[in-house]
Design an enzyme around this catalytic site. Sequence first.
Site, PDB file in Angstrom:
ATOM      1  N   HIS A   1     -13.363  -8.582  12.247  1.00  0.00           N
ATOM      2  CA  HIS A   1     -12.103  -9.079  11.624  1.00  0.00           C
ATOM      3  C   HIS A   1     -12.461  -9.674  10.267  1.00  0.00           C
ATOM      4  O   HIS A   1     -13.043 -10.758  10.181  1.00  0.00           O
ATOM      5  CB  HIS A   1     -11.447 -10.150  12.499  1.00  0.00           C
ATOM      6  CG  HIS A   1     -10.141 -10.637  11.942  1.00  0.00           C
ATOM      7  ND1 HIS A   1      -8.967 -10.588  12.666  1.00  0.00           N
ATOM      8  CD2 HIS A   1      -9.798 -11.169  10.743  1.00  0.00           C
ATOM      9  CE1 HIS A   1      -7.972 -11.068  11.932  1.00  0.00           C
ATOM     10  NE2 HIS A   1      -8.462 -11.433  10.758  1.00  0.00           N
TER      11      HIS A   1
ATOM     12  N   HIS B   1     -11.268 -10.035   5.894  1.00  0.00           N
ATOM     13  CA  HIS B   1     -10.396  -9.811   4.726  1.00  0.00           C
ATOM     14  C   HIS B   1     -11.281  -9.599   3.505  1.00  0.00           C
ATOM     15  O   HIS B   1     -12.049 -10.491   3.145  1.00  0.00           O
ATOM     16  CB  HIS B   1      -9.480 -11.020   4.499  1.00  0.00           C
ATOM     17  CG  HIS B   1      -8.590 -11.295   5.667  1.00  0.00           C
ATOM     18  ND1 HIS B   1      -7.335 -10.752   5.778  1.00  0.00           N
ATOM     19  CD2 HIS B   1      -8.798 -12.024   6.798  1.00  0.00           C
ATOM     20  CE1 HIS B   1      -6.786 -11.154   6.928  1.00  0.00           C
ATOM     21  NE2 HIS B   1      -7.653 -11.919   7.568  1.00  0.00           N
TER      22      HIS B   1
ATOM     23  N   LYS C   1      -2.835  -3.410  12.872  1.00  0.00           N
ATOM     24  CA  LYS C   1      -2.722  -4.871  12.913  1.00  0.00           C
ATOM     25  C   LYS C   1      -1.276  -5.316  12.995  1.00  0.00           C
ATOM     26  O   LYS C   1      -0.439  -4.886  12.210  1.00  0.00           O
ATOM     27  CB  LYS C   1      -3.379  -5.466  11.648  1.00  0.00           C
ATOM     28  CG  LYS C   1      -3.329  -6.985  11.560  1.00  0.00           C
ATOM     29  CD  LYS C   1      -4.191  -7.651  12.613  1.00  0.00           C
ATOM     30  CE  LYS C   1      -3.950  -9.159  12.680  1.00  0.00           C
ATOM     31  NZ  LYS C   1      -4.747  -9.900  11.714  1.00  0.00           N
TER      32      LYS C   1
ATOM     33  N   HIS D   1      -2.257 -10.855  15.488  1.00  0.00           N
ATOM     34  CA  HIS D   1      -2.209 -12.245  15.020  1.00  0.00           C
ATOM     35  C   HIS D   1      -1.222 -12.949  15.938  1.00  0.00           C
ATOM     36  O   HIS D   1      -0.017 -12.791  15.788  1.00  0.00           O
ATOM     37  CB  HIS D   1      -1.762 -12.335  13.552  1.00  0.00           C
ATOM     38  CG  HIS D   1      -1.784 -13.754  13.048  1.00  0.00           C
ATOM     39  ND1 HIS D   1      -2.680 -14.209  12.110  1.00  0.00           N
ATOM     40  CD2 HIS D   1      -1.048 -14.833  13.399  1.00  0.00           C
ATOM     41  CE1 HIS D   1      -2.485 -15.499  11.895  1.00  0.00           C
ATOM     42  NE2 HIS D   1      -1.489 -15.913  12.665  1.00  0.00           N
TER      43      HIS D   1
ATOM     44  N   HIS E   1      -8.936 -13.858  16.282  1.00  0.00           N
ATOM     45  CA  HIS E   1      -9.186 -15.278  15.988  1.00  0.00           C
ATOM     46  C   HIS E   1      -8.460 -16.227  16.947  1.00  0.00           C
ATOM     47  O   HIS E   1      -7.632 -17.019  16.535  1.00  0.00           O
ATOM     48  CB  HIS E   1      -8.857 -15.613  14.535  1.00  0.00           C
ATOM     49  CG  HIS E   1      -7.565 -15.061  13.996  1.00  0.00           C
ATOM     50  ND1 HIS E   1      -6.351 -15.234  14.619  1.00  0.00           N
ATOM     51  CD2 HIS E   1      -7.308 -14.336  12.882  1.00  0.00           C
ATOM     52  CE1 HIS E   1      -5.414 -14.640  13.916  1.00  0.00           C
ATOM     53  NE2 HIS E   1      -5.961 -14.085  12.865  1.00  0.00           N
TER      54      HIS E   1
ATOM     55  N   ASP F   1     -12.924 -13.485  10.407  1.00  0.00           N
ATOM     56  CA  ASP F   1     -11.681 -13.817   9.701  1.00  0.00           C
ATOM     57  C   ASP F   1     -11.993 -14.447   8.348  1.00  0.00           C
ATOM     58  O   ASP F   1     -11.239 -15.293   7.864  1.00  0.00           O
ATOM     59  CB  ASP F   1     -10.778 -14.737  10.539  1.00  0.00           C
ATOM     60  CG  ASP F   1      -9.368 -14.839   9.968  1.00  0.00           C
ATOM     61  OD1 ASP F   1      -8.945 -13.926   9.229  1.00  0.00           O
ATOM     62  OD2 ASP F   1      -8.686 -15.845  10.261  1.00  0.00           O
TER      63      ASP F   1
HETATM   64  C1  NCD Z   1      -5.741 -14.798   6.434  1.00  0.00           C
HETATM   65  C2  NCD Z   1      -5.660 -14.360   4.964  1.00  0.00           C
HETATM   66  O1  NCD Z   1      -5.793 -15.212   4.093  1.00  0.00           O
HETATM   67  O2  NCD Z   1      -5.497 -13.163   4.710  1.00  0.00           O
HETATM   68  N1  NCD Z   1      -5.648 -16.225   6.509  1.00  0.00           N
HETATM   69  C3  NCD Z   1      -6.060 -17.021   7.516  1.00  0.00           C
HETATM   70  O3  NCD Z   1      -5.802 -18.230   7.458  1.00  0.00           O
HETATM   71  N2  NCD Z   1      -6.730 -16.553   8.531  1.00  0.00           N
HETATM   72  C4  NCD Z   1      -4.692 -14.117   7.230  1.00  0.00           C
HETATM   73  C5  NCD Z   1      -4.868 -14.266   8.713  1.00  0.00           C
HETATM   74  O4  NCD Z   1      -5.780 -13.687   9.305  1.00  0.00           O
HETATM   75  O5  NCD Z   1      -4.075 -14.992   9.323  1.00  0.00           O
HETATM   76 ZN    ZN Z   2      -7.408 -12.658   9.447  1.00  0.00          ZN
END
Ligand code: NCD
Ligand code: ZN
Length: 354
Positions: A24, A26, A110, A147, A185, A258
């Site tokens: 997971h 970003h 997702k 999520h 998460h 995450d």
């Molecule tokens: C994530 C993001 O910034 O893309 N933020 C977070 O607090 N985890 C999005 C997500 O996974 O909820």
């Molecule tokens: Zn995330």
Amino acid sequence: MATSPASSRPVPDRITLTQPDDWHLHLRDGAHLAAVLPETARRFARAIVMPNLRPPVTTTDMASDYRERILAARPAGSRFEPLMTLYLTDRTTPQEIERAAASGFVKAVKYYPAGATTNSDSGVTAVERAMPALEAMQRCGVPLLVHGEVTDAAVDVFDRERVFVERVLAPLVARLPGLRVVCEHITTSDAAHFVLESGPGIAATLTPQHLLYNRNAIFAGGLRPHYYCLPVLKREEHRKVLVECATSGNPKFFLGTDSAPHARHTKEADCGCAGCYNALGALEFYAEVFEAEGALDRLEAFASHHGADFYGLPRNSGTVTLVRERWTLPAELPYGDDTLVPLRAGGELGWRLL
Ligand code: NCD
Ligand code: ZN
């Protein structure tokens, strides 16, 4: 050799594991992608890349383009492999799911409840609306990544995951028993117990911040925006359950950082963004968690085996080595034209990636 606090068994000063994957992540795009990708690519062979760009990655074609941009941003010589995801909306068609399943590079879809987190305004407004796509995913064997928070303003922010499990997730899993689901998460004992009590097609990822910190970290001596992520950190009793799950050896639980970078000024603001940037030191943070539990011998399964097995992908053949060595995390990092504050900025880690 040192002594583990939990067990007083001797623990090694060096551990070598099968190269792990991040299930997971970003990565963002453009200069931000170029800034954060190297730290992930140093540690992980593959990562499930989240689709919450602006605009979101809703089609297989968009996922293909994004994948090309990630491959082009890899440091020279890196063989890091991005595993792509689609962003589920009310309008995702069964045909799009079939295209994704046939692509070979889209590994999951997702589900963001609309408004639940960063760039989620195009998310699902009611699970009923996404049912044709969800049925296609069950049929094609495409995992759903969730999520798990309700967006109902009447629900306390610390209860949103528990209420999601009750109102949305449990009914969905009962309705589509063949759908494979990763609860992303997870932050509560409620979600952990749901996963533990469900069949083998239901799994969960765990982040470093939810294993290392409870909600006091957000308010330690003042407001700490770099410890604010979604789902928000919870009470200590929840953290303890998450640590038990991660270190138990149960294949339903695996590594998903995450890591969610946001420019410093967007977190230190009137309305600060949610997300912790933990790619720097990611594996080392997990090693700290497992060591504190006297469970370093189970780190490899959590980080390198369980996720690949769940996704039906081969385990990696390479290895990485962690050595016991203190180092200080930088206070901030370059992030395109901005700066980025890593998790535990200015603090120490006791393991270092060789
Ligand atoms: C994530 C993001 O910034 O893309 N933020 C977070 O607090 N985890 C999005 C997500 O996974 O909820
Ligand atoms: Zn995330």
